[in-house]
Scaffold this active site. Sequence first.
Site, PDB file in Angstrom:
ATOM      1  N   ASP A 111     -32.763  21.104 -68.449  1.00  0.00           N
ATOM      2  CA  ASP A 111     -33.223  20.931 -67.083  1.00  0.00           C
ATOM      3  C   ASP A 111     -34.724  21.052 -67.078  1.00  0.00           C
ATOM      4  O   ASP A 111     -35.282  21.660 -67.977  1.00  0.00           O
ATOM      5  CB  ASP A 111     -32.691  22.112 -66.251  1.00  0.00           C
ATOM      6  CG  ASP A 111     -31.461  21.708 -65.495  1.00  0.00           C
ATOM      7  OD1 ASP A 111     -31.027  20.583 -65.712  1.00  0.00           O
ATOM      8  OD2 ASP A 111     -30.952  22.505 -64.698  1.00  0.00           O
TER       9      ASP A 111
ATOM     10  N   ASP B 131     -24.048  21.571 -62.430  1.00  0.00           N
ATOM     11  CA  ASP B 131     -24.190  21.442 -63.883  1.00  0.00           C
ATOM     12  C   ASP B 131     -22.933  21.891 -64.614  1.00  0.00           C
ATOM     13  O   ASP B 131     -22.836  21.730 -65.827  1.00  0.00           O
ATOM     14  CB  ASP B 131     -25.367  22.292 -64.386  1.00  0.00           C
ATOM     15  CG  ASP B 131     -26.694  21.746 -63.904  1.00  0.00           C
ATOM     16  OD1 ASP B 131     -26.809  20.522 -63.780  1.00  0.00           O
ATOM     17  OD2 ASP B 131     -27.611  22.543 -63.636  1.00  0.00           O
TER      18      ASP B 131
END
Length: 1122
Positions: A473, A798
């Site tokens: 990320d 996620d």
Amino acid sequence: MGDMANSSIEFHPKPQQQREMPHVGGFGCTLAELRNLMELRGVEALQKIQEAYGDVSGLCRRLKTSPTEGLADNTNDLEKRRQIYGQNFIPPKQPKTFLQLVWEALQDVTLIILEVAAIVSLGLSFYAPPGEESEACGNVSGGAEDEGEAEAGWIEGAAILLSVICVVLVTAFNDWSKEKQFRGLQSRIEQEQKFTVIRNGQLLQVPVAALVVGDIAQVKYGDLLPADGVLIQGNDLKIDESSLTGESDHVRKSADKDPMLLSGTHVMEGSGRMVVTAVGVNSQTGIIFTLLGAGGEEEEKKDKKGKQQDGAMDSSQTRAKKQDGAVAMEMQPLKSAEGGEMEEREKKKANVPKKEKSVLQGKLTKLAVQIGKAGLVMSAITVIILVLYFVIETFVVDGRVWLAECTPVYVQYFVKFFIIGVTVLVVAVPEGLPLAVTISLAYSVKKMMKDNNLVRHLDACETMGNATAICSDKTGTLTTNRMTVVQSYLGDTHYKEIPAPSALTPKILDLLVHAISINSAYTTKILPPEKEGALPRQVGNKTECALLGFVLDLKRDFQPVREQIPEDKLYKVYTFNSVRKSMSTVIRMPDGGFRLFSKGASEILLKKCTNILNSNGELRGFRPRDRDDMVKKIIEPMACDGLRTICIAYRDFSAIQEPDWDNENEVVGELTCIAVVGIEDPVRPEVPEAIRKCQRAGITVRMVTGDNINTARAIAAKCGIIHPGEDFLCLEGKEFNRRIRNEKGEIEQERLDKVWPKLRVLARSSPTDKHTLVKGIIDSTTGEQRQVVAVTGDGTNDGPALKKADVGFAMGIAGTDVAKEASDIILTDDNFTSIVKAVMWGRNVYDSISKFLQFQLTVNVVAVIVAFTGACITQDSPLKAVQMLWVNLIMDTFASLALATEPPTESLLLRKPYGRDKPLISRTMMKNILGHAVYQLTIIFTLLFVGELFFDIDSGRNAPLHSPPSEHYTIIFNTFVMMQLFNEINARKIHGERNVFDGIFSNPIFCTIVLGTFGIQIVIVQFGGKPFSCSPLSTEQWLWCLFVGVGELVWGQVIATIPTSQLKCLKEAGHGPGKDEMTDEELAEGEEEIDHAERELRRGQILWFRGLNRIQTQIRHDSQEY
């Protein structure tokens, strides 16, 4: 509980008599009443609440709590609530006691065989055949004439039993300490879980275990609910209840339709407040845990139940069970750990695929089975040869007749041969392997805590060493996640820094302050710094913190605005989610109309704007042409500076025409743009260096982010993920999907394989894109080896990608509970450098196990060959059973401790990852193993056949039964151990390095063990006497033994000089399962992952390998329990 539940009927006050009834402890509800309430859903629950309490605030009154102020933070009151309604804590399953672990260790088949042999040997030694006939039995008992020696016949059996006890205690102690460590780790994870509650009108973060019935808890996107409750007020709340119901669709919750919130469920969207009504074992998750029998007494029942349910157990396995009693016994621990937990796992992971075996496990299982088979064959041959030789010599050559009274004497011989055979097997089988793996992993996990890695699944630690790709990320991992507004576009002007409040029209300023203060989660705020001179503390969503900080920089305050319009006055909230990429809030205006505030990603929101405020705060038309202009002149330059651009807009609705609020596209449209701000999230200073290390170590770092492509590209360049002039791809989610899908819109692996190798940045990506990318890279077969992918994530969305990845890293600070639940390792400091540390530790685990194997296999090869040839030529193994067991203890238990605790060095990051199919034993290691084996065998056979001449002592060969220990054989034993000790130092290096002492003092455990072993060896040789078959040696003999031992180090240098590349004949061993095998297996097994090797184990041939399996099962099942 049952009788309480029945009696609770009397407690429902009739609707007409709404008087408060006296209840336990002065509260208006009993435990059973609340438990019954929580079992209802939807309309039923609402009716029940209305009948019994009037409404939710009636329920709050009964529980003596205020929906807005919460409980008074009064310790006595909280304690009283805990006593009446229970604590928010589900007691874990009883750990196995030390005795249970001892019993399990005793199940080891080789140990059972040894025990039987020892007991038979003991029994026979006490039986003295009548003296006069002993001549007739030939010279077999020649040595037993001496009375004292005949007395000592029992010693060998006793010594074997003693060493078996040693091995068992060591194994059990290891299991026990591992369990203890694991529980400590778990309780640490639990303590770190906090939840937001309101007490005394203040928002507090309290540990989950401190929640009590009556607490008012704030729930928000990404939370894992820690207790059951009833919703008081909610905005657009959607819950994933699949962990309880198995339904994967998200359930909408609202105070007027379905207000029941259950523990263990995940908040997927929205926010709200709930009053806690059931905690711990009384909550829905707690009830399920109780049914599963968290207590030990239900264990047996559960076991049976687990077996019946476990449909995945294939029939061949069941057949194997019937055939072999021992097997059934063996499989017991595995089943109780796996099978009993089946239900719970079905409930928890109804929609989550099981992780496959870790790379190392697969390789070890395979290698271990190969070694085990070889050992079994060798030991069988040894026994057969010994027996045949004895029979032929006694009955054919000497022509004796088998006399009844001689039977015990002969049987004693056969027992001796059997014991020799078993010791060959014991030495051949590396029982130390599971031990080495556990010690190495447990040690690494402990040390990784210091490096900010909280490992949830042990095997993730080792998989990380093989990682070839990291999908990271951006926000919070590569950047500091401390966001600030640095540029803005307000009233037709692009400000490169924060504008002076006087420069802005009051109308614009006012709208901006309201739009930011109201249209953000009320839980997000900026608090004064904790220390003098530090930065203000940002609490909540970081993007919103940046905007609130912008308000403060404009010398205005957001708190008064929020007090004027409290959260329950908000008319409608469209919360942020990854599909909308925007958030909107509707408030009612004093004139009866409505005003909608919206904020979101600039390119998305600007498409919905039809007006914009000019410098005087008046509306001006905003056409597509103006928008393109603005993107070029304002948004792209901001993005190229690495800023995130957020658009803030509003829209007014008149009182006459109230729109249909559920039609979101209609409502959030025709907006008026107030401002566009550029938010900077600076790159963490240590990240570029960490990424350079990764790239040097052969790991590709890819950035997957929801940001605009220009912002993403700018940040990627700052981090060093992309370098100017390189051939790489930066794609947006849309373009990525266009490239990988065919005309029908299905994803094709061939198309993906064209994209991912060059892809470095994926911008504006949805969670599905992230999952697709990770899955695509893992499933790809294009490269020379299969990719091992690590993924970092912090958001609820996620989850799928973290689950799919080989190793999932969740953020400890910014991560939501859902992300943590799906991950393997939690980064407690949210920092990318910790991932590099994890890679280092992972590689270190792999190397430690290889070092151990290199050492272990050298000993194995030598000991087996010596025992085998010695037995065949001299009818007696030069190394006795007890000595073998001592050698086994050195090389298994101690060596695994010494070699598995080597600390990692930076040099581990200078080589490429091993990948999935690289064998455990490389060519270099094979060269070392065989090279050292040659040296050791030469020395030992020289000593065996000409040693007595060299040292001028009596020969120990062909000694009769029960003869006293000879110096000759003691020298052989001592030399053997000395060579192992020095070879242990050689084994510290596996890549052919010359300096084996490098960094030896940084590992005190290693030094202690080597010196300790040496000390014990002196004691055994000098004072071991009959039990160890040793006779004391002179100083000169000791020096020769040492000299030969040190020769190992010199020989090691000779071996290092031989180039491995010339030795084409060497084979590698311990490959991972091949590609074709994998697919067959997965098809055949589905649920239970048993590879072919393991199935052979189950046939009962070599069950010692159960140890490793149990460790991993135990670990897996422990981590599932929590």
